[in-house]
Scaffold this active site. Structure first.
Site, PDB file in Angstrom:
ATOM      1  N   ASP A  81       0.845  -1.196   0.000  1.00 25.38           N
ATOM      2  CA  ASP A  81       0.000   0.000   0.000  1.00 25.38           C
ATOM      3  C   ASP A  81       0.888   1.256   0.000  1.00 25.38           C
ATOM      4  OD1 ASP A  81      -2.495   1.297   0.103  1.00 25.38           O
ATOM      5  OD2 ASP A  81      -2.485   1.396   2.292  1.00 25.38           O
ATOM      6  N   HIS A 178      -8.229   9.812   4.776  1.00 27.88           N
ATOM      7  CA  HIS A 178      -7.536   8.777   5.555  1.00 27.88           C
ATOM      8  C   HIS A 178      -7.787   9.086   7.026  1.00 27.88           C
ATOM      9  CE1 HIS A 178      -4.543   7.914   2.101  1.00 27.88           C
ATOM     10  NE2 HIS A 178      -5.232   6.823   2.311  1.00 27.88           N
ATOM     11  N   GLY A 208     -11.569   3.980   4.101  1.00 30.73           N
ATOM     12  CA  GLY A 208     -12.814   3.293   4.473  1.00 30.73           C
ATOM     13  C   GLY A 208     -13.315   3.692   5.857  1.00 30.73           C
ATOM     14  N   ASN A 228     -10.055   0.292   1.245  1.00 31.93           N
ATOM     15  CA  ASN A 228      -8.955   0.198   2.206  1.00 31.93           C
ATOM     16  C   ASN A 228      -9.415   0.618   3.596  1.00 31.93           C
ATOM     17  OD1 ASN A 228      -7.551  -0.230  -0.134  1.00 31.93           O
ATOM     18  ND2 ASN A 228      -6.011   1.358   0.227  1.00 31.93           N
ATOM     19  N   ASN A 230      -7.934   1.068   7.643  1.00 34.03           N
ATOM     20  CA  ASN A 230      -6.837   1.051   8.596  1.00 34.03           C
ATOM     21  C   ASN A 230      -7.296   1.593   9.966  1.00 34.03           C
ATOM     22  OD1 ASN A 230      -4.439   1.283   9.995  1.00 34.03           O
ATOM     23  ND2 ASN A 230      -3.301   2.283   8.378  1.00 34.03           N
TER      24      ASN A 230
HETATM   25  P1  13P Z   1      -8.545   4.628   6.754  1.00 31.16           P
HETATM   26  O1  13P Z   1      -7.432   4.753   7.740  1.00 31.16           O
HETATM   27  O2  13P Z   1      -9.392   5.848   6.679  1.00 31.16           O
HETATM   28  O3  13P Z   1      -9.353   3.407   6.975  1.00 31.16           O
HETATM   29  O4  13P Z   1      -7.875   4.504   5.304  1.00 31.16           O
HETATM   30  C1  13P Z   1      -6.972   3.473   5.046  1.00 31.16           C
HETATM   31  C2  13P Z   1      -6.378   3.611   3.694  1.00 31.16           C
HETATM   32  O5  13P Z   1      -6.967   4.165   2.796  1.00 31.16           O
HETATM   33  C3  13P Z   1      -5.050   3.016   3.506  1.00 31.16           C
HETATM   34  O6  13P Z   1      -4.582   3.155   2.214  1.00 31.16           O
END
Ligand code: 13P
Length: 278
Positions: A81, A178, A208, A228, A230
């Site tokens: 990523d 993000h 996401g 995605n 995280n």
């Molecule tokens: P989030 O941390 O908002 O879920 O986004 C994760 C992401 O897009 C990693 O590439």
């Protein structure tokens, strides 16, 4: 089974569902992602960011994920990523990642195209698929990603970008961030629809976490095939650990790790169910 991210995304595109790409940094994060994907009978993309290279043995990590994927009952791929450096991409390709993301979003369109094309040529020679990004995401709360400038993707540029670079999937910036949103999310689904009309490759939604469920559902209907995640997973684990330490006198690291994994699983399950349309 260990799978190609491109196959996972092409199937998602055909089936009009989203595949979850969870950012991982440890054995427990990988175990949690594969376990919940198996329980929901959905594919999963294990995503390691270039930003974690200084603290993760990338070759060892890749071997571990591949071994775990081979045992899994569902397709599991390993994705690099947000990589900014060619060296990191070559390193990931050499040690068996299924796909890589080159993030040239900080460059102007011409240079992003030129650098992305170079990566696509290298990766395709090794049978590895490539994600790239035009436009960029701003950073919300609790994220550890790079701060982007929040520029939305221009559909005409997206069309040219895909045709010129031969990229396999495209991250479209449509207003997600993000991390967690600092105010009301302003996500431009019409823009996504316009991008979809001119771009054939599977589209990727970064950011996401915190994105309203209904927006996610509509985005999937408008061509998003990979989402995605995280920050929300990290937040669940961190808040669990805070309570854990506050409420216990004696803790042993082995149980802390096992409990931390358990605390991530419900959040991952929530996302997999949402993306799969269940
Ligand atoms: P989030 O941390 O908002 O879920 O986004 C994760 C992401 O897009 C990693 O590439």
């Amino acid at each position: 089974m260990f799978a190609d991210t491109k196959d996972i995304l092409v199937n998602a595109q055909r089936g009009k569902y989203g595949a979850a790409a969870f950012n991982v940094y440890s054995l427990e994060t990988v175990q949690a992602a594969i376990k919940v994907a198996e329980m929901e009978n959905q594919p999963v993309i294990i995503a390691l960011g270039e930003r974690y290279f200084p603290t993760v043995d990338v070759e060892g990590f890749s071997a571990m994920v591949r071994a775990m994927a081979e045992k899994a009952s569902i397709p599991v791929s390993l994705h690099l990523d947000h990589a900014y450096e060619k060296e990191s991409i070559i390193r990931a390709i050499r040690c068996g990642f299924s796909s890589v993301m080159f993030d040239g979003s900080a460059y102007d369109l011409e240079q992003n195209m030129r650098l992305t094309k170079e990566i696509v040529d290298i990766a395709h020679m090794a049978g590895v698929s490539v994600e790239a990004e035009i436009g960029s995401l701003a950073r919300g709360a609790f994220s550890d990603e790079e701060e982007g400038n929040g520029t939305l993707t221009d559909p005409t540029s997206a069309k040219e970008f895909v045709a010129e670079t031969g990229v396999d999937f495209l991250a479209a910036a449509i207003g997600t961030v993000h991390g967690m949103y600092k105010g009301e999310p302003k996500i431009d689904l019409d823009l996504l629809e316009r991008i979809r009309q001119v771009v054939d490759v599977p589209l990727v939604l970064h950011g996401g976490s915190g994105t309203p469920d209904e927006i996610v559902r509509q985005a999937i209907q408008s061509g998003i095939c990979k989402i995605n995640v995280n920050t929300e997973v990290s937040m669940a684990a961190v808040s669990h650990l805070q309570t854990y330490f506050e409420t216990r006198e004696m803790v042993h690291l082995s149980t802390v790790m096992a409990d931390m994994q358990q605390s991530m699983e419900p959040v991952m399950t929530k996302f997999i169910k949402l993306f799969s349309g269940k």
